[in-house]
Design a protein around this motif. Structure first.
Motif, PDB file in Angstrom:
ATOM      1  N   ASP A   1     -25.409 -10.100 -46.264  1.00 54.90           N
ATOM      2  CA  ASP A   1     -25.432  -8.666 -46.572  1.00 54.90           C
ATOM      3  C   ASP A   1     -26.422  -8.392 -47.689  1.00 54.90           C
ATOM      4  O   ASP A   1     -27.195  -9.273 -48.081  1.00 54.90           O
ATOM      5  CB  ASP A   1     -24.018  -8.181 -46.935  1.00 54.90           C
ATOM      6  CG  ASP A   1     -23.469  -8.863 -48.186  1.00 54.90           C
ATOM      7  OD1 ASP A   1     -24.267  -9.194 -49.088  1.00 54.90           O
ATOM      8  OD2 ASP A   1     -22.241  -9.072 -48.264  1.00 54.90           O
ATOM      9  N   LYS A   2     -26.395  -7.176 -48.183  1.00 54.94           N
ATOM     10  CA  LYS A   2     -27.235  -6.810 -49.331  1.00 54.94           C
ATOM     11  C   LYS A   2     -26.326  -5.986 -50.242  1.00 54.94           C
ATOM     12  O   LYS A   2     -26.591  -4.814 -50.566  1.00 54.94           O
ATOM     13  CB  LYS A   2     -28.453  -6.021 -48.824  1.00 54.94           C
ATOM     14  CG  LYS A   2     -29.499  -5.701 -49.856  1.00 54.94           C
ATOM     15  CD  LYS A   2     -30.295  -6.913 -50.295  1.00 54.94           C
ATOM     16  CE  LYS A   2     -31.302  -6.518 -51.362  1.00 54.94           C
ATOM     17  NZ  LYS A   2     -31.868  -7.681 -52.053  1.00 54.94           N
ATOM     18  N   ALA A   3     -25.191  -6.630 -50.583  1.00 57.60           N
ATOM     19  CA  ALA A   3     -24.117  -5.919 -51.272  1.00 57.60           C
ATOM     20  C   ALA A   3     -24.495  -5.498 -52.692  1.00 57.60           C
ATOM     21  O   ALA A   3     -23.810  -4.674 -53.292  1.00 57.60           O
ATOM     22  CB  ALA A   3     -22.851  -6.776 -51.301  1.00 57.60           C
ATOM     23  N   ASN A   4     -25.585  -6.066 -53.219  1.00 51.02           N
ATOM     24  CA  ASN A   4     -25.999  -5.650 -54.561  1.00 51.02           C
ATOM     25  C   ASN A   4     -26.703  -4.291 -54.540  1.00 51.02           C
ATOM     26  O   ASN A   4     -26.906  -3.679 -55.572  1.00 51.02           O
ATOM     27  CB  ASN A   4     -26.911  -6.713 -55.199  1.00 51.02           C
ATOM     28  CG  ASN A   4     -28.038  -7.150 -54.283  1.00 51.02           C
ATOM     29  OD1 ASN A   4     -27.985  -6.907 -53.080  1.00 51.02           O
ATOM     30  ND2 ASN A   4     -29.050  -7.771 -54.821  1.00 51.02           N
TER      31      ASN A   4
ATOM     32  N   ALA B   1     -24.353   0.393 -49.870  1.00 50.17           N
ATOM     33  CA  ALA B   1     -22.929   0.731 -49.779  1.00 50.17           C
ATOM     34  C   ALA B   1     -22.308   0.102 -48.528  1.00 50.17           C
ATOM     35  O   ALA B   1     -21.191  -0.430 -48.576  1.00 50.17           O
ATOM     36  CB  ALA B   1     -22.757   2.245 -49.749  1.00 50.17           C
ATOM     37  N   THR B   2     -23.047   0.129 -47.402  1.00 46.00           N
ATOM     38  CA  THR B   2     -22.503  -0.464 -46.172  1.00 46.00           C
ATOM     39  C   THR B   2     -22.253  -1.958 -46.389  1.00 46.00           C
ATOM     40  O   THR B   2     -21.245  -2.503 -45.950  1.00 46.00           O
ATOM     41  CB  THR B   2     -23.474  -0.274 -44.988  1.00 46.00           C
ATOM     42  OG1 THR B   2     -24.802  -0.530 -45.430  1.00 46.00           O
ATOM     43  CG2 THR B   2     -23.385   1.117 -44.400  1.00 46.00           C
ATOM     44  N   SER B   3     -23.176  -2.623 -47.076  1.00 43.26           N
ATOM     45  CA  SER B   3     -23.018  -4.059 -47.320  1.00 43.26           C
ATOM     46  C   SER B   3     -21.807  -4.338 -48.199  1.00 43.26           C
ATOM     47  O   SER B   3     -21.128  -5.350 -48.034  1.00 43.26           O
ATOM     48  CB  SER B   3     -24.264  -4.623 -48.003  1.00 43.26           C
ATOM     49  OG  SER B   3     -25.290  -4.838 -47.065  1.00 43.26           O
ATOM     50  N   ARG B   4     -21.545  -3.433 -49.145  1.00 43.62           N
ATOM     51  CA  ARG B   4     -20.377  -3.648 -50.003  1.00 43.62           C
ATOM     52  C   ARG B   4     -19.092  -3.569 -49.180  1.00 43.62           C
ATOM     53  O   ARG B   4     -18.144  -4.304 -49.396  1.00 43.62           O
ATOM     54  CB  ARG B   4     -20.366  -2.658 -51.174  1.00 43.62           C
ATOM     55  CG  ARG B   4     -21.352  -3.079 -52.268  1.00 43.62           C
ATOM     56  CD  ARG B   4     -21.148  -2.326 -53.560  1.00 43.62           C
ATOM     57  NE  ARG B   4     -21.681  -0.983 -53.497  1.00 43.62           N
ATOM     58  CZ  ARG B   4     -22.953  -0.652 -53.754  1.00 43.62           C
ATOM     59  NH1 ARG B   4     -23.819  -1.582 -54.089  1.00 43.62           N
ATOM     60  NH2 ARG B   4     -23.356   0.598 -53.664  1.00 43.62           N
TER      61      ARG B   4
ATOM     62  N   TRP C   1     -18.959  -4.391 -45.984  1.00 46.14           N
ATOM     63  CA  TRP C   1     -18.952  -5.669 -45.251  1.00 46.14           C
ATOM     64  C   TRP C   1     -18.284  -6.748 -46.102  1.00 46.14           C
ATOM     65  O   TRP C   1     -17.433  -7.494 -45.643  1.00 46.14           O
ATOM     66  CB  TRP C   1     -20.386  -6.114 -44.921  1.00 46.14           C
ATOM     67  CG  TRP C   1     -20.907  -5.576 -43.631  1.00 46.14           C
ATOM     68  CD1 TRP C   1     -21.290  -4.290 -43.394  1.00 46.14           C
ATOM     69  CD2 TRP C   1     -21.102  -6.293 -42.398  1.00 46.14           C
ATOM     70  NE1 TRP C   1     -21.723  -4.166 -42.092  1.00 46.14           N
ATOM     71  CE2 TRP C   1     -21.616  -5.380 -41.467  1.00 46.14           C
ATOM     72  CE3 TRP C   1     -20.911  -7.611 -42.005  1.00 46.14           C
ATOM     73  CZ2 TRP C   1     -21.931  -5.737 -40.151  1.00 46.14           C
ATOM     74  CZ3 TRP C   1     -21.220  -7.989 -40.702  1.00 46.14           C
ATOM     75  CH2 TRP C   1     -21.719  -7.046 -39.784  1.00 46.14           C
ATOM     76  N   ARG C   2     -18.709  -6.840 -47.364  1.00 45.35           N
ATOM     77  CA  ARG C   2     -18.199  -7.900 -48.227  1.00 45.35           C
ATOM     78  C   ARG C   2     -16.701  -7.714 -48.483  1.00 45.35           C
ATOM     79  O   ARG C   2     -15.925  -8.668 -48.433  1.00 45.35           O
ATOM     80  CB  ARG C   2     -18.991  -7.934 -49.535  1.00 45.35           C
ATOM     81  CG  ARG C   2     -18.821  -9.240 -50.246  1.00 45.35           C
ATOM     82  CD  ARG C   2     -19.814  -9.432 -51.338  1.00 45.35           C
ATOM     83  NE  ARG C   2     -21.112  -9.900 -50.857  1.00 45.35           N
ATOM     84  CZ  ARG C   2     -21.895 -10.737 -51.541  1.00 45.35           C
ATOM     85  NH1 ARG C   2     -21.513 -11.187 -52.711  1.00 45.35           N
ATOM     86  NH2 ARG C   2     -23.066 -11.119 -51.058  1.00 45.35           N
ATOM     87  N   GLU C   3     -16.321  -6.455 -48.707  1.00 43.79           N
ATOM     88  CA  GLU C   3     -14.907  -6.163 -48.967  1.00 43.79           C
ATOM     89  C   GLU C   3     -14.048  -6.601 -47.776  1.00 43.79           C
ATOM     90  O   GLU C   3     -12.999  -7.219 -47.931  1.00 43.79           O
ATOM     91  CB  GLU C   3     -14.805  -4.638 -49.146  1.00 43.79           C
ATOM     92  CG  GLU C   3     -13.603  -4.127 -49.856  1.00 43.79           C
ATOM     93  CD  GLU C   3     -13.705  -2.592 -49.953  1.00 43.79           C
ATOM     94  OE1 GLU C   3     -14.646  -2.083 -50.577  1.00 43.79           O
ATOM     95  OE2 GLU C   3     -12.846  -1.924 -49.332  1.00 43.79           O
TER      96      GLU C   3
ATOM     97  N   TYR D   1     -20.805 -15.807 -48.960  1.00 46.27           N
ATOM     98  CA  TYR D   1     -21.488 -14.522 -48.849  1.00 46.27           C
ATOM     99  C   TYR D   1     -22.894 -14.735 -49.373  1.00 46.27           C
ATOM    100  O   TYR D   1     -23.082 -15.380 -50.405  1.00 46.27           O
ATOM    101  CB  TYR D   1     -20.751 -13.452 -49.677  1.00 46.27           C
ATOM    102  CG  TYR D   1     -19.314 -13.294 -49.209  1.00 46.27           C
ATOM    103  CD1 TYR D   1     -18.988 -12.396 -48.197  1.00 46.27           C
ATOM    104  CD2 TYR D   1     -18.306 -14.088 -49.743  1.00 46.27           C
ATOM    105  CE1 TYR D   1     -17.678 -12.283 -47.746  1.00 46.27           C
ATOM    106  CE2 TYR D   1     -16.996 -13.982 -49.298  1.00 46.27           C
ATOM    107  CZ  TYR D   1     -16.686 -13.088 -48.304  1.00 46.27           C
ATOM    108  OH  TYR D   1     -15.402 -12.983 -47.848  1.00 46.27           O
TER     109      TYR D   1
END
Ligand SMILES: NC(=O)c1ccc[n+]([C@@H]2O[C@H](COP(=O)([O-])OP(=O)(O)OC[C@H]3O[C@@H](n4cnc5c(N)ncnc54)[C@H](O)[C@@H]3O)[C@@H](O)[C@H]2O)c1
Length: 356
Positions: A189-192, A195-198, A200-202, A218
């Motif tokens: 992802d690109k959670a940094n 918002a969509t990636s965050r 995904w991580r959650e 991750y």
């Protein structure tokens, strides 16, 4: 009972490579005594030319009523070179994925012993690399709305949209595949930043405890892009969103040595679609030079995933391996030696299977 296979050759090299995959399926039919019923339908630029729609209703109905879809490729330079064209071949592919509910694209990435030298990467890096990339296929920036241009045409925008439900079903699929393999899942992802990636991580963190025997990590997509070429053997199953998966899997194709060698399966709610990862390679269309192996190996995935015919899939893979060993290959991997035509490779594979 005959299995129904919808055959969608599409554009460019599509008809030539699909014809070889059909030869191979026919050989499997003879060898194992199965019955398959093939029905061809239009898709892509060919469909636009003939009926004005890149994924006509007839084609959709056929796909819905089939047990599997064998797909070639779509795309034509006349559309690639005309960004203003309103009806485009790619719309057909996206609509097919969306309406068949094909939310997961499975792309195995592995090496072929006799092709390792073709990879631009060092032999010791790629030898033994073997991972499965699972790309989300029906969400993200390729489908998100709003998408468009400002009134003055000077600003353009795309939207990346994912629902929790879309993310959870694909991440769970990732865990399940990891469970069937070496039990390691990488969620890219690109959670940094996104918002969509965050989300995904959650969701990854929420469902991970349901799969206690799977090691999960991750990874940011930029790091993943680097690790694929610096240490590909570290991956077992990778799951990621639509656009990241699109880009990473093309990058990963250099591990196998040629775009012409990589198959895929798109699975989801309705009929699964089996297709090479490459496009319609228009420069080669009609020349009988394209590598049919990616499509033939997609047919192998069809036997395994759609029909549960593991021996049949394995025999197709063996035939491809043996053709590489025997040097019966198309020009993209011939390495200056004799290059065989698309149809000669198809004939060789079919004969190998019948005699096996
Ligand atoms: N799933 C699809 O149908 C799909 C995927 C990607 C691109 N496209 C479309 O295909 C058209 C051409 O796009 P592109 O040139 O970027 O990608 P492409 O995959 O068609 O070709 C890129 C390069 O990969 C190699 N290659 C691809 N398939 C090969 C094969 N079977 N045998 C040997 N070498 C092969 C060739 O060197 C070729 O120049 C465009 O219209 C694009 O929109 C369709």
């Amino acid at each position: 009972m005959a299995y129904k296979i919808a055959v969608l050759p599409g554009d460019g090299i599509g008809p030539e490579i699909v014809a070889q995959a059909k030869k191979v399926c026919d050989a499997i039919t003879k060898k194992f005594g199965h019955e398959f019923e093939y029905t061809e339908a239009l898709v892509g630029a060919t469909a636009i030319d003939q009926v004005g729609d890149p994924y006509p209703a007839d084609t959709h109905e056929l796909c819905m009523n089939s047990d599997a879809v064998l797909f070639g490729a779509i795309g034509h330079p006349k559309f690639d070179n005309d960004p203003s064209a309103k009806v485009r071949p790619e719309q057909g592919l996206l609509r097919m994925r969306k309406t068949l509910g094909l939310y997961a694209n499975l792309r195995p990435v592995n090496t072929f012993k006799s092709l390792i030298h073709k990879s631009p990467l060092k032999t010791e890096l790629v030898d033994g690399a073997d991972f499965m990339c699972i790309r989300e296929l029906t969400g993200g920036i390729y489908f998100g709305r709003p998408q468009g241009r400002s009134e003055d045409g000077q600003t353009a925008y795309d939207s990346c949209v994912y629902t929790a439900e879309e993310i959870e079903r694909i991440i769970r699929l990732g865990f399940e595949y990891a469970g069937k393999r070496r039990k390691k899942l990488t969620i890219v992802d690109k959670a940094n930043v996104l918002a969509t990636s965050r989300l995904w991580r959650e969701i990854g963190q929420k469902v991970a405890p349901d799969y206690p025997d799977i090691e999960v990590e991750y990874m940011f997509v930029d790091n993943a892009a680097m690790q694929i070429i610096t240490w590909p053997k570290r991956f077992d199953v990778m799951v990621t969103e639509n656009m990241f998966g699109d880009i990473l899997t093309d990058e990963a194709s250099v591990i196998s040595g040629s775009m012409g060698m990589l198959p895929s399966a798109s699975i989801g709610v309705h009929t699964s679609v089996f297709e090479p990862i490459h496009g319609s390679y228009p420069q080669a269309a009609g020349k009988n030079i394209a590598n049919p192996c990616a499509t033939v190996l997609s047919a192998a995935m069809m036997f395994e995933y759609a029909f549960g015919m593991m021996k049949e899939g394995a025999l197709i893979r063996e035939a491809v391996d043996q053709s590489l060993e025997a040097g019966v290959v198309t020009e993209d991997i011939a390495d200056g030696k004799k290059a065989y035509s698309t149809s000669e490779v198809g004939d060789w594979l079919a004969e190998y299977i019948e005699k096996a």
